[in-house]
Design a protein around this motif. Structure first.
Motif, PDB file in Angstrom:
ATOM      1  N   GLU A   1     -52.837  23.502 -34.415  1.00 27.80           N
ATOM      2  CA  GLU A   1     -52.281  22.957 -33.176  1.00 27.80           C
ATOM      3  C   GLU A   1     -51.700  24.074 -32.301  1.00 27.80           C
ATOM      4  O   GLU A   1     -51.925  24.093 -31.084  1.00 27.80           O
ATOM      5  N   ARG A   2     -50.969  24.991 -32.928  1.00 31.09           N
ATOM      6  CA  ARG A   2     -50.410  26.104 -32.154  1.00 31.09           C
ATOM      7  C   ARG A   2     -51.521  26.968 -31.576  1.00 31.09           C
ATOM      8  O   ARG A   2     -51.446  27.423 -30.427  1.00 31.09           O
ATOM      9  N   HIS A   3     -52.560  27.190 -32.372  1.00 32.31           N
ATOM     10  CA  HIS A   3     -53.677  28.026 -31.937  1.00 32.31           C
ATOM     11  C   HIS A   3     -54.407  27.394 -30.753  1.00 32.31           C
ATOM     12  O   HIS A   3     -54.675  28.064 -29.748  1.00 32.31           O
ATOM     13  N   MET A   4     -54.714  26.107 -30.844  1.00 36.17           N
ATOM     14  CA  MET A   4     -55.425  25.429 -29.761  1.00 36.17           C
ATOM     15  C   MET A   4     -54.559  25.290 -28.518  1.00 36.17           C
ATOM     16  O   MET A   4     -55.070  25.274 -27.388  1.00 36.17           O
ATOM     17  N   ALA A   5     -53.265  25.194 -28.696  1.00 34.32           N
ATOM     18  CA  ALA A   5     -52.356  25.045 -27.558  1.00 34.32           C
ATOM     19  C   ALA A   5     -52.310  26.302 -26.693  1.00 34.32           C
ATOM     20  O   ALA A   5     -51.884  26.242 -25.527  1.00 34.32           O
ATOM     21  N   THR A   6     -52.760  27.441 -27.214  1.00 31.50           N
ATOM     22  CA  THR A   6     -52.749  28.670 -26.424  1.00 31.50           C
ATOM     23  C   THR A   6     -53.947  28.743 -25.475  1.00 31.50           C
ATOM     24  O   THR A   6     -53.974  29.606 -24.596  1.00 31.50           O
ATOM     25  N   ALA A   7     -54.922  27.857 -25.659  1.00 33.72           N
ATOM     26  CA  ALA A   7     -56.081  27.841 -24.752  1.00 33.72           C
ATOM     27  C   ALA A   7     -55.681  27.275 -23.403  1.00 33.72           C
ATOM     28  O   ALA A   7     -54.913  26.310 -23.324  1.00 33.72           O
ATOM     29  N   THR A   8     -56.193  27.872 -22.359  1.00 40.79           N
ATOM     30  CA  THR A   8     -55.847  27.436 -20.997  1.00 40.79           C
ATOM     31  C   THR A   8     -56.962  26.642 -20.330  1.00 40.79           C
ATOM     32  O   THR A   8     -56.740  26.003 -19.300  1.00 40.79           O
ATOM     33  N   ASP A   9     -58.161  26.699 -20.888  1.00 37.64           N
ATOM     34  CA  ASP A   9     -59.287  25.945 -20.343  1.00 37.64           C
ATOM     35  C   ASP A   9     -60.311  25.745 -21.464  1.00 37.64           C
ATOM     36  O   ASP A   9     -60.095  26.179 -22.605  1.00 37.64           O
ATOM     37  N   LYS A  10     -61.418  25.094 -21.152  1.00 37.94           N
ATOM     38  CA  LYS A  10     -62.406  24.802 -22.189  1.00 37.94           C
ATOM     39  C   LYS A  10     -63.080  26.066 -22.720  1.00 37.94           C
ATOM     40  O   LYS A  10     -63.442  26.134 -23.898  1.00 37.94           O
ATOM     41  N   GLU A  11     -63.240  27.060 -21.861  1.00 35.68           N
ATOM     42  CA  GLU A  11     -63.844  28.306 -22.309  1.00 35.68           C
ATOM     43  C   GLU A  11     -62.974  28.977 -23.380  1.00 35.68           C
ATOM     44  O   GLU A  11     -63.466  29.382 -24.445  1.00 35.68           O
ATOM     45  N   SER A  12     -61.689  29.073 -23.111  1.00 35.80           N
ATOM     46  CA  SER A  12     -60.797  29.694 -24.092  1.00 35.80           C
ATOM     47  C   SER A  12     -60.610  28.789 -25.310  1.00 35.80           C
ATOM     48  O   SER A  12     -60.383  29.269 -26.415  1.00 35.80           O
ATOM     49  N   ALA A  13     -60.730  27.476 -25.109  1.00 37.97           N
ATOM     50  CA  ALA A  13     -60.648  26.548 -26.248  1.00 37.97           C
ATOM     51  C   ALA A  13     -61.826  26.784 -27.199  1.00 37.97           C
ATOM     52  O   ALA A  13     -61.666  26.744 -28.423  1.00 37.97           O
TER      53      ALA A  13
END
Length: 198
Positions: free
Chosen positions: A83-95
């Protein structure tokens, strides 16, 4: 056992060592990694934890309770990290990049996560009481993914993370990291703009 245990010595021991229960869970996790669930016993765990054998029944109502507590903490820890890791994504590309990093890390073979995961899967297959742990684990993973993807894509990505992690970790032949990005791109192509470069 429960807090109603009448042993004065156990109560004194608990007050003098409030982290004993967590130490026992730590020890149980290590024993499972070394010996598997079938090779795990109260005696082995007590020895690993450095506690009297009798202390085991103060904190846990048998081996089932100890295993459930150990795998619950393990799954919660993995979910928290994801959850912490995915929360650092800012858009779908970074996700997509976060998903890639997760698969690469989980399949590296540098820690005990793969062994513990498979031991839990086996237990959950045979015992419904452990299925609540895997169910919550999958639900939390999908919720984290749904921050960036639609529900169906999140479900497919979650399944792919598990599948590719297993294949990469257990295959005796070297696997190229680019295959992970290709798989992610194919699953997410209809849920985001652009494409993930391989």
């Amino acid at each position: 056992m429960s807090s109603q245990h009448s042993s004065t010595g156990s109560r004194l021991g608990r007050r003098n060592d409030p982290e004993r229960r967590e130490r026992i869970i730590d020890a149980c996790q290590k024993v499972i990694v070394e010996s598997g669930v079938t090779g795990t016993s109260h005696r082995k765990v007590a020895t690993q934890a450095g506690v009297p054998l009798g202390a085991m029944t103060y904190y846990f109502d048998g081996m089932q309770d100890l295993l459930h507590s150990t795998f619950s903490r393990f799954a919660t820890s993995i979910s928290d990290d994801f959850e912490r890791h995915m929360a650092t994504a800012t858009d779908k590309e970074s996700a997509c990049e976060r998903v890639f990093e997760r698969i690469l890390q989980a399949s590296s073979g540098d820690d005990d996560e793969l062994i513990l995961s498979h031991e839990l899967y086996t237990l959950a297959t045979r015992d419904a009481s452990f299925r609540s742990i895997t169910t919550q684990w999958m639900q939390r993973s999908r919720v984290a993914l749904e921050l960036h993807f639609d529900p169906l894509t999140a479900r497919l990505l979650d399944a792919m993370i598990e599948g590719l992690t297993i294949h990469r970790a257990l295959d005796s032949e070297a696997r190229e990291p680019s295959e992970i990005k290709t798989a992610i791109a194919r699953i997410t192509k209809d849920s985001r703009k652009g494409s993930l470069s391989t």
